[in-house]
Design an enzyme around this catalytic site. Structure first.
Site, PDB file in Angstrom:
ATOM      1  N   HIS A 181     -53.014 -33.938  86.656  1.00 10.27           N
ATOM      2  CA  HIS A 181     -52.819 -32.531  86.330  1.00 10.27           C
ATOM      3  C   HIS A 181     -54.018 -31.980  85.551  1.00 10.27           C
ATOM      4  O   HIS A 181     -54.153 -32.201  84.349  1.00 10.27           O
ATOM      5  CB  HIS A 181     -51.551 -32.351  85.490  1.00 10.27           C
ATOM      6  CG  HIS A 181     -50.292 -32.574  86.266  1.00 10.27           C
ATOM      7  ND1 HIS A 181     -49.060 -32.712  85.669  1.00 10.27           N
ATOM      8  CD2 HIS A 181     -50.063 -32.689  87.595  1.00 10.27           C
ATOM      9  CE1 HIS A 181     -48.133 -32.891  86.592  1.00 10.27           C
ATOM     10  NE2 HIS A 181     -48.721 -32.892  87.771  1.00 10.27           N
ATOM     11  N   SER A 191     -50.113 -37.571  84.776  1.00  3.42           N
ATOM     12  CA  SER A 191     -50.348 -36.380  83.955  1.00  3.42           C
ATOM     13  C   SER A 191     -50.843 -36.835  82.585  1.00  3.42           C
ATOM     14  O   SER A 191     -51.890 -37.478  82.505  1.00  3.42           O
ATOM     15  CB  SER A 191     -49.064 -35.550  83.855  1.00  3.42           C
ATOM     16  OG  SER A 191     -49.300 -34.349  83.153  1.00  3.42           O
ATOM     17  N   ASP A 248     -42.825 -34.273  87.711  1.00  2.00           N
ATOM     18  CA  ASP A 248     -43.600 -34.141  88.937  1.00  2.00           C
ATOM     19  C   ASP A 248     -43.804 -35.533  89.545  1.00  2.00           C
ATOM     20  O   ASP A 248     -44.086 -36.497  88.834  1.00  2.00           O
ATOM     21  CB  ASP A 248     -44.956 -33.499  88.638  1.00  2.00           C
ATOM     22  CG  ASP A 248     -45.721 -33.130  89.904  1.00  2.00           C
ATOM     23  OD1 ASP A 248     -45.082 -32.964  90.961  1.00  2.00           O
ATOM     24  OD2 ASP A 248     -46.954 -33.000  89.829  1.00  2.00           O
TER      25      ASP A 248
END
Length: 370
Positions: free
Chosen positions: A39, A12, A130
């Site tokens: 992301h 990310s 995540d």
């Protein structure tokens, strides 16, 4: 030696640089396929072009159904989950997970389900968590787990969370990860080439081989979760509602990992749930600020109109309402500015209730003369 020819990478914040550093050190003849999730929710992503330029392997945004080949990098399209099934890539506009689409967990889970011990899961820099549940699925299916050294990560939350909940095989600096992936891929390349059962179109593993992290929250763990059927009960009903669709959330926990899932398929970890709720509070505050400022502007205008008609007592009433709305709007704006300044400085965001209790709402000046 086991064959490790399916490499899944998730990142990310700060991920472009980290992924580029990993890809740059991979060889042109890598006997593995590489799958990448960063992301990026909206707009156009140029990550495939960047990765193709920095390393010898071609990188693409695959179409749904693209056949998997060794020596290729498959990058998730913006606003689509990237998953794997039986020798092909799936690009799906499914429900968000952990507030993201694409998300790391769906890729890791699908790889674990389809290729089991052949998977190498890599969690790089990023905020929140995540990839933790997905990396647990990779480990439970017999795969290899790697995290970037949190001490050097631009954002350490994702690798730190994965290391806290999942047995990690290698904690490496980003400059070392490419060499380790190459060694793992080549260690079983000869055996892989001679075993028909280990082809890229091999059938998915039976659910009982995968462990609870892969199958606990959805009917088909190889794909992003779809709507629940009438008989589905993925855990126990919680007291929380989905930040995105406001439906009831089911809560499931296994080995310290908690996940929340709503009827339509949105999935949250506790950290992503808290972040989504914080975003919801911020949106509500901005809406409240706009309403208060519009109320103040309208009452100021009505007060001015009343004065032009010499209705001084009416003008006074509207002036009082305008002053109250101005004061309330100033308080809400101070709350928002204070929260943003803490967020930008990387400090904990102050609790809204404590702020609201500490800030006295200004009262209208009822002694103002006509």
């Amino acid at each position: 030696m086991a064959a490790h020819d399916i490499v899944v990478i998730g990142a990310s914040a700060g991920g472009v640089e980290a992924i580029s550093a990993v890809v740059a050190s991979l060889p042109a003849d890598l006997p593995a396929a590489v799958f990448v999730v960063l992301h990026v929710s909206r707009g156009r992503s140029v990550l495939p072009e960047i990765l193709t330029r920095v390393g010898p392997l071609p990188a693409v945004h695959p179409d749904d159904g693209t056949a998997i080949q060794h020596g290729r990098i498959y990058v998730a399209r913006p606003d689509h989950h990237l998953t794997i099934e039986r020798g092909r890539v799936r690009m799906l506009h499914g429900p968000t997970e952990n507030g993201s689409r694409p998300a790391v967990d769906p890729l890791f889970r699908s790889a674990a389900r389809t290729y089991g011990s052949r998977v190498v899961g890599v969690v790089l820099t990023g905020a929140l968590d995540d990839g933790t549940a997905g990396l647990a699925a990779v480990k439970e299916a017999g795969g290899i787990t790697i995290v970037q050294d949190p001490a050097e990560a631009f954002a350490s939350s994702m690798p730190r969370s994965a290391a806290a909940f999942v047995p990690i095989d290698y904690t490496l600096k980003v400059a070392e990860i490419g060499a380790r992936l190459t060694a793992l891929a080549r260690s079983g390349a000869d055996r892989l080439a001679t075993e028909e059962a280990a082809s890229l179109s091999a059938p998915e593993l039976a659910p009982e081989r995968l462990g609870p992290h892969v199958v606990a929250m959805e009917p088909d763990a190889g794909r992003p979760p779809l709507a629940l059927s009438e008989g589905d009960r993925p855990g126990k009903v919680s007291v929380f509602t989905c930040p995105e669709c406001h439906g009831t959330l089911w809560e499931a926990e296994e080995r310290g990992l908690v996940r929340y899932r709503c009827r339509v398929g949105h999935i949250y970890s506790p950290e992503s749930m808290l972040a989504a709720q914080t975003d919801s509070v911020d949106r509500a505050l901005w809406i409240a600020l706009r309403s208060l400022e519009e109320r103040a502007a309208l009452t100021h205008r009505l007060a001015a109109r009343a004065r032009t008609r010499n209705n001084l007592w009416v003008a006074k009433t509207f002036d009082e309402r305008a002053l109250a709305a101005d004061g309330h709007a100033a308080t809400v704006r101070d709350l928002l500015v204070n929260r943003m300044s803490h967020h930008e400085a990387g400090e904990p965001v102050p609790d809204l209730v404590e702020n609201a209790q500490a800030a006295e709402m200004p009262k209208a000046d009822t002694k103002k003369s006509e």
